[in-house]
Scaffold this active site. Structure first.
Site, mmCIF file in Angstrom:
data_model
loop_
_atom_site.group_PDB
_atom_site.id
_atom_site.type_symbol
_atom_site.label_atom_id
_atom_site.label_comp_id
_atom_site.label_asym_id
_atom_site.label_seq_id
_atom_site.Cartn_x
_atom_site.Cartn_y
_atom_site.Cartn_z
ATOM 1 N NE ARG A 173 35.702 85.673 67.015
ATOM 2 C CZ ARG A 173 36.833 85.273 67.577
ATOM 3 N NH1 ARG A 173 37.148 85.652 68.811
ATOM 4 N NH2 ARG A 173 37.679 84.501 66.905
ATOM 5 C CE LYS A 218 41.740 83.756 64.869
ATOM 6 N NZ LYS A 218 42.379 83.352 66.151
ATOM 7 C CE1 TYR A 265 42.956 88.356 71.018
ATOM 8 C CE2 TYR A 265 40.946 88.264 69.708
ATOM 9 C CZ TYR A 265 41.571 88.411 70.927
ATOM 10 O OH TYR A 265 40.824 88.596 72.061
ATOM 11 C CG HIS A 304 47.354 84.000 68.304
ATOM 12 N ND1 HIS A 304 47.541 84.033 69.676
ATOM 13 C CD2 HIS A 304 46.040 84.294 68.085
ATOM 14 C CE1 HIS A 304 46.381 84.320 70.261
ATOM 15 N NE2 HIS A 304 45.470 84.484 69.322
ATOM 16 C CD GLU A 321 48.325 87.984 69.657
ATOM 17 O OE1 GLU A 321 49.211 87.680 68.839
ATOM 18 O OE2 GLU A 321 47.266 88.557 69.328
ATOM 19 C CG ASP A 327 44.972 80.635 69.541
ATOM 20 O OD1 ASP A 327 45.600 80.180 70.523
ATOM 21 O OD2 ASP A 327 44.034 81.438 69.657
#
Length: 362
Positions: A15, A75, A94, A96, A118, A270
């Site tokens: 992506r 990511k 993101y 996490h 997120e 994740d």
């Protein structure tokens, strides 16, 4: 503002965080956009597409980080990127954090501003930047689960929807949020027998109203989960506590009650995973077996379908990126309480309570 979009370097992550269309809009508004060469190739965008949109192409990831005030990614930064992050630099991606102590410590040490997709909230309390990838991951969970139920892939050898005269597979979905709903819809559409579990009765009532007859809703408890384990073919973990680690709904001991060749797909991996035996895997090596049960625990599932995922993600993230570019992160988050919820680490401090609690920093 100077915005940089590096190429994703996590294993098989195809992506890209900024499309040529988004680039064009930013450039038209007077912002500078740096794109690392070939960053968009995995999603179907050539370097020429970005050049035509007004971006400046840079050869290396080091140059993108060094020249940019804001880094937009898909990511979280991986270890080789940690030294590239600068004090005061805004990272919008993101993260996490709750499932990665090393990442959290590295971002604290960098004194950067970490704004996590997120945990950004909409006025109704939903998570608008998590929803599109949750939709993709929920649907993919069934595709992958069906694949790994096949005998050559290590599965029990059952067709998800069965055929006339042969019963279909039994699928249990843990969690009735976006991922769970999409997984249940896909499994039901293929003809499986589906049990969808959640702890919210209001949510279960809603799901029972909108889903087809081959989906049964069941209140989620250890007792009810255990009742299904000996006969289930596929379990999809779809539990989410925003910003925090997912609870273990299936323990290692409970796993032993499942049949050899059954499959678990933990979409929550994740965030630490909701199945105790799940650890993150990659698209390159997606599965492993514990107690005869096939585990698929790829932490960036939507990366396997980058054309769909990139468009779905950037449709959601770009309006927020535009606010950040036009106003700067301090004013943008001051004026938008939902965007402010995305702030997780700011100038060396954890500022998002669930992350602090998960890491024992509360």
């Amino acid at each position: 503002m100077i915005i940089g979009c590096p190429k994703e370097i996590k294993n098989n992550e195809n992506r890209v965080a900024l499309t040529p269309g988004g680039t064009l809009e930013l450039v038209r508004r007077g912002h500078t956009v740096y794109i690392q060469k070939t960053a968009g190739m995995g999603s179907g965008y050539s370097d020429e597409d970005y050049i035509d949109a007004g971006a400046t192409m840079l050869d290396t990831i080091e140059e993108v980080y060094a020249k940019s005030e804001t880094i937009v990614k898909v990511k979280e930064p991986i270890e080789v990127e940690y030294p590239l992050v600068r004090e005061g630099q805004l990272l919008f991606t993101y993260f996490h954090f709750a499932s990665s102590v090393p990442l959290t410590k590295a971002m604290i040490a960098s004194k950067a501003i970490c704004l996590a997709y997120e945990t950004v909230e909409a006025p109704n309390g939903s998570l608008p930047l998590l929803v599109p990838m949750s939709e993709v991951a929920g649907r993919m969970a069934i595709q992958q689960g069906a694949r790994y139920l096949e005998k050559p892939a290590g599965g029990i050898g059952i067709l998800l929807g069965g055929v006339p005269g042969v019963k279909p597979a039994k699928v249990v979905v843990l969690g009735g949020g976006v991922v769970g709903l999409q997984a249940a819809k896909m499994a039901a559409g293929l003809g499986a027998q589906v049990i969808l579990m959640d702890i919210s009765l209001d949510r279960l009532r809603y799901l029972a109203d909108i889903l087809p007859a081959n989906v049964r809703t069941v209140y989620s408890s250890e007792y009810n989960i255990r009742k299904e384990l000996s006969t289930v073919d596929l379990i999809v973990g779809a539990v989410l506590i925003p910003g925090a680690k997912a609870p273990h709904l299936i323990t290692r001991q409970m796993l032993s009650e499942m049949r050899d060749g059954s499959v678990v797909v933990d979409v929550a991996v994740d965030q630490g995973g909701c199945i105790e035996t799940c650890v993150p895997t990659t698209h390159e090596n997606p599965t492993y077996v514990v107690d005869g049960v096939v585990h698929y625990c790829v932490a960036n599932m939507p990366g396997a379908v980058p054309y769909t995922s990139t468009i779905a993600l950037t449709n959601a993230t770009f309006p927020y990126l535009l606010q950040l570019a036009e106003k700067g992160w301090e004013r943008a988050t001051a004026e938008n309480a939902g965007l402010a919820k995305g702030l997780n680490v700011v100038r060396g401090e954890i500022v998002y309570a669930p992350v602090a609690e998960a890491l024992g920093e509360a």
